[in-house]
Design an enzyme around this catalytic site. Structure first.
Site, PDB file in Angstrom:
ATOM      1  N   ASN A 204      28.444 -30.120  35.365  1.00  0.00           N
ATOM      2  CA  ASN A 204      27.174 -29.417  35.157  1.00  0.00           C
ATOM      3  C   ASN A 204      26.668 -28.915  36.507  1.00  0.00           C
ATOM      4  O   ASN A 204      27.315 -29.104  37.530  1.00  0.00           O
ATOM      5  CB  ASN A 204      26.155 -30.340  34.470  1.00  0.00           C
ATOM      6  N   ASP A 273      27.799 -36.423  29.272  1.00  0.00           N
ATOM      7  CA  ASP A 273      27.682 -37.259  28.073  1.00  0.00           C
ATOM      8  C   ASP A 273      29.025 -37.435  27.385  1.00  0.00           C
ATOM      9  O   ASP A 273      29.221 -38.376  26.626  1.00  0.00           O
ATOM     10  CB  ASP A 273      26.693 -36.619  27.085  1.00  0.00           C
ATOM     11  N   LYS A 283      49.013 -29.324  34.669  1.00  0.00           N
ATOM     12  CA  LYS A 283      48.106 -28.213  34.381  1.00  0.00           C
ATOM     13  C   LYS A 283      48.433 -27.623  33.000  1.00  0.00           C
ATOM     14  O   LYS A 283      49.606 -27.346  32.724  1.00  0.00           O
ATOM     15  CB  LYS A 283      48.260 -27.150  35.459  1.00  0.00           C
ATOM     16  N   PRO A 301      30.031 -43.852  28.810  1.00  0.00           N
ATOM     17  CA  PRO A 301      29.043 -44.946  28.744  1.00  0.00           C
ATOM     18  C   PRO A 301      27.655 -44.435  29.148  1.00  0.00           C
ATOM     19  O   PRO A 301      27.546 -43.647  30.082  1.00  0.00           O
ATOM     20  CB  PRO A 301      29.556 -45.974  29.763  1.00  0.00           C
ATOM     21  N   ASP A 302      26.632 -44.849  28.416  1.00  0.00           N
ATOM     22  CA  ASP A 302      25.259 -44.470  28.781  1.00  0.00           C
ATOM     23  C   ASP A 302      24.756 -45.505  29.793  1.00  0.00           C
ATOM     24  O   ASP A 302      24.386 -46.629  29.429  1.00  0.00           O
ATOM     25  CB  ASP A 302      24.369 -44.435  27.534  1.00  0.00           C
ATOM     26  N   ILE A 303      24.756 -45.112  31.051  1.00  0.00           N
ATOM     27  CA  ILE A 303      24.455 -46.057  32.139  1.00  0.00           C
ATOM     28  C   ILE A 303      23.002 -46.527  32.043  1.00  0.00           C
ATOM     29  O   ILE A 303      22.686 -47.701  32.179  1.00  0.00           O
ATOM     30  CB  ILE A 303      24.696 -45.391  33.515  1.00  0.00           C
ATOM     31  N   PHE A 319      15.458 -39.905  34.421  1.00  0.00           N
ATOM     32  CA  PHE A 319      15.149 -38.482  34.459  1.00  0.00           C
ATOM     33  C   PHE A 319      15.508 -37.900  33.094  1.00  0.00           C
ATOM     34  O   PHE A 319      16.350 -38.442  32.389  1.00  0.00           O
ATOM     35  CB  PHE A 319      15.957 -37.762  35.552  1.00  0.00           C
ATOM     36  N   LYS A 333      13.550 -40.403  24.891  1.00  0.00           N
ATOM     37  CA  LYS A 333      14.580 -40.996  25.766  1.00  0.00           C
ATOM     38  C   LYS A 333      14.045 -42.259  26.445  1.00  0.00           C
ATOM     39  O   LYS A 333      14.749 -43.252  26.591  1.00  0.00           O
ATOM     40  CB  LYS A 333      15.005 -39.998  26.848  1.00  0.00           C
ATOM     41  N   LYS A 337      16.012 -45.675  25.733  1.00  0.00           N
ATOM     42  CA  LYS A 337      16.859 -46.215  26.796  1.00  0.00           C
ATOM     43  C   LYS A 337      16.192 -47.359  27.557  1.00  0.00           C
ATOM     44  O   LYS A 337      16.772 -47.926  28.469  1.00  0.00           O
ATOM     45  CB  LYS A 337      17.263 -45.103  27.750  1.00  0.00           C
TER      46      LYS A 337
HETATM   47  O1  PMT Z   1      20.711 -32.350  41.301  1.00  0.00           O
HETATM   48  P1  PMT Z   1      19.718 -31.216  41.339  1.00  0.00           P
HETATM   49  O2  PMT Z   1      20.392 -29.872  41.427  1.00  0.00           O
HETATM   50  O3  PMT Z   1      18.662 -31.422  42.383  1.00  0.00           O
HETATM   51  O4  PMT Z   1      18.965 -31.181  39.917  1.00  0.00           O
HETATM   52  C1  PMT Z   1      18.117 -32.218  39.553  1.00  0.00           C
HETATM   53  C2  PMT Z   1      18.322 -32.639  38.097  1.00  0.00           C
HETATM   54  C3  PMT Z   1      17.917 -31.503  37.172  1.00  0.00           C
HETATM   55  C4  PMT Z   1      19.794 -33.008  37.843  1.00  0.00           C
HETATM   56  C5  PMT Z   1      17.431 -33.912  37.890  1.00  0.00           C
HETATM   57  O5  PMT Z   1      16.087 -33.569  38.148  1.00  0.00           O
HETATM   58  C6  PMT Z   1      17.563 -34.439  36.468  1.00  0.00           C
HETATM   59  O6  PMT Z   1      16.895 -34.024  35.550  1.00  0.00           O
HETATM   60  N1  PMT Z   1      18.476 -35.436  36.294  1.00  0.00           N
HETATM   61  C7  PMT Z   1      18.834 -35.980  34.982  1.00  0.00           C
HETATM   62  C8  PMT Z   1      19.804 -35.044  34.317  1.00  0.00           C
HETATM   63  C9  PMT Z   1      20.274 -35.602  32.985  1.00  0.00           C
HETATM   64  O7  PMT Z   1      21.432 -35.940  32.850  1.00  0.00           O
HETATM   65  O8  PMT Z   1      19.364 -35.740  32.082  1.00  0.00           O
HETATM   66  P2  PMT Z   1      19.630 -36.267  30.567  1.00  0.00           P
HETATM   67  O9  PMT Z   1      18.389 -35.915  29.859  1.00  0.00           O
HETATM   68  O10 PMT Z   1      20.924 -35.717  30.061  1.00  0.00           O
HETATM   69  O11 PMT Z   1      19.803 -37.821  30.745  1.00  0.00           O
HETATM   70  C10 PMT Z   1      18.691 -38.709  30.688  1.00  0.00           C
HETATM   71  C11 PMT Z   1      18.883 -39.865  31.644  1.00  0.00           C
HETATM   72  O12 PMT Z   1      20.022 -40.654  31.229  1.00  0.00           O
HETATM   73  C12 PMT Z   1      19.132 -39.465  33.090  1.00  0.00           C
HETATM   74  O13 PMT Z   1      18.419 -40.358  33.920  1.00  0.00           O
HETATM   75  C13 PMT Z   1      20.638 -39.662  33.248  1.00  0.00           C
HETATM   76  O14 PMT Z   1      20.975 -40.018  34.609  1.00  0.00           O
HETATM   77  C14 PMT Z   1      20.922 -40.823  32.288  1.00  0.00           C
HETATM   78  N2  PMT Z   1      22.266 -40.841  31.717  1.00  0.00           N
HETATM   79  C15 PMT Z   1      22.699 -39.811  30.943  1.00  0.00           C
HETATM   80  C16 PMT Z   1      23.966 -39.874  30.357  1.00  0.00           C
HETATM   81  C17 PMT Z   1      24.777 -41.015  30.611  1.00  0.00           C
HETATM   82  N3  PMT Z   1      26.010 -41.120  30.090  1.00  0.00           N
HETATM   83  N4  PMT Z   1      24.320 -42.013  31.382  1.00  0.00           N
HETATM   84  C18 PMT Z   1      23.075 -41.944  31.937  1.00  0.00           C
HETATM   85  O15 PMT Z   1      22.654 -42.865  32.629  1.00  0.00           O
END
Ligand code: PMT
Length: 398
Positions: A204, A273, A283, A301-303, A319, A333, A337
């Protein structure tokens, strides 16, 4: 806060009036000292107008007034910020040469000093400049790392003065609280990469800027910081332990291994995800007549959820990157979570969120508490998020 802004003669000196304003935004009173070369790039009159004070350019002061300018200012000042700092002024500061108003003042100044080196990237990399910077660092001077990018001279690389807003946040932090002294903080940042074959991956647009800004701010506030980062082009902040990972699974392993030792975890990383069920060893080749390729994905895994489910868990800041219904998705969320706070950003707005130097966020607590942080540099947003974390932890709110 009383700040002396020292401006030396580089092209970035034109940003000095904006820097004065940004310093004032943090509540600082600012007085400006220019080198004669800086006065060729930026008008002392504009700086006098924005700072509401006379600007010092001449070393010998105004003969009609009794006081010696630099000694009087030194009694008043709490921080000397030299921005931009040219190779020339860095050399003078390192060796104690005092041949103009700014370098003379620097010797009279009693509080902390911060410098923002800004110059051509090859000059910055020159061993003499690096040695002078090392001397200043060893003396406790805060050296604010320059940004990388296209420079005024047309070369590309490190050497750009950071945004005035980021510099102001650094100045405020130097004078600001050390309210995370000794606290173990783990920050995740950047994207993860999920391999399809040896040359392709799913990822991403995360640049890591938001997470790195939080790691840097936490470090400045005294925290022991571990930064678990996916692949980025950023330099890790000084004094932070960097753990580099590539995939969501690696990030999961490294974060969970450190969760028990962390008092606060901030999850700014954009974790994939889904990951391909199988990674091709070779390749993947195009085949004649085959117009489509299907790749099966499985969940990573969802950390965050794993951290939230721990019986004894750190203070957890999630975030949420959303493109619509930002607040309601973020609230869901947060609940699902088990985080303490969630920081939501609207990533459909190209001027904030992914890869932008700025962000604009809504911070939501478990009890429905909410605070909107208006658009600002990520360094400023990072400080405000940590202000909230510190306040919430002090109140014991989970
Ligand atoms: O890195 P930059 O370019 O500065 O951009 C910043 C940002 C947009 C990446 C940052 O501000 C941000 O929003 N980070 C979270 C991005 C994200 O994955 O959001 P989400 O809504 O998909 O996930 C929610 C939360 O679950 C996040 O804290 C993520 O770290 C966590 N997560 C998600 C999936 C997963 N498998 N494990 C996780 O822990």
């Amino acid at each position: 806060m009383n700040i002396v802004l020292g401006v030396s003669g580089g092209i970035a000196a034109y940003k000095a009036p904006d820097l004065v304003r940004r310093l004032q935004d943090t509540g600082a009173a600012v007085r400006v000292i220019l080198t004669p070369n800086a006065a060729r790039f930026v008008s002392p009159l504009s700086l006098a107008a924005v700072s509401n004070h006379g600007v010092v350019v001449e070393q010998w002061g105004d003969p009609s007034s009794g006081g010696v300018d630099h000694i009087e200012i030194a009694r008043w000042a709490q921080l000397l910020l030299v921005a931009p700092a040219t190779a020339n002024i860095i050399a003078k500061l390192a060796t104690g040469i005092a041949d103009d108003a700014l370098t003379t003042y620097a010797l009279a100044h009693r509080g902390p000093i911060a410098i923002a080196p800004a110059m051509n990237t090859f000059m910055l990399g020159h061993p003499t400049v690096q040695q002078n910077l090392a001397t200043l660092r060893a003396r406790g001077v805060h050296v604010i790392e320059p940004d990388a990018g296209l420079l005024a001279c047309g070369d590309e690389g490190a050497g750009r003065m950071p945004d005035p807003e980021a510099l102001a946040a650094r100045a405020a932090a130097i004078l600001g609280p050390r309210d995370l002294d000794g606290v173990a903080v783990l920050v995740t940042a950047g994207p993860t990469r999920e391999a399809i074959d040896p040359v392709r991956y799913i990822s991403n647009r995360s640049s890591g800027k938001m997470g790195y800004a939080i790691a840097e701010a936490a470090r400045r506030r005294g925290a022991r910081v571990v930064l678990v980062s996916g692949p980025t082009a950023l330099q890790p902040p000084a004094g932070v332990e960097l753990v580099s990972v590539t995939t969501a699974e690696e990030m999961h392993r490294e974060v969970m291994a450190r969760a028990a030792a962390s008092a606060i975890v901030v999850k700014a990383a954009a974790v994939a995800d889904f990951t391909p069920v199988e990674k091709a060893e070779q390749k993947i080749k195009k085949k004649d007549g085959v117009e489509a390729l299907q790749i099966s994905l499985r969940k990573t895994p969802d950390i965050l959820a794993a951290l939230g489910a721990l019986p004894v868990r750190p203070f957890l800041v999630a975030f949420a990157a959303e493109t619509n219904d930002v607040e309601s998705h973020a609230r869901k969320k947060l609940e699902k979570k088990g985080a303490d706070l969630i920081v939501a950003n609207d990533v459909s707005d190209a001027s904030i969120g992914f890869d932008s130097p700025q962000n604009e966020v809504v911070v939501i607590g478990r009890d429905g508490w909410i605070e909107r942080l208006p658009k600002a540099g990520k360094a400023v947003i990072a400080e405000r998020i940590l202000d909230i974390v510190v306040a919430k932890r002090a109140r014991g709110s989970k």
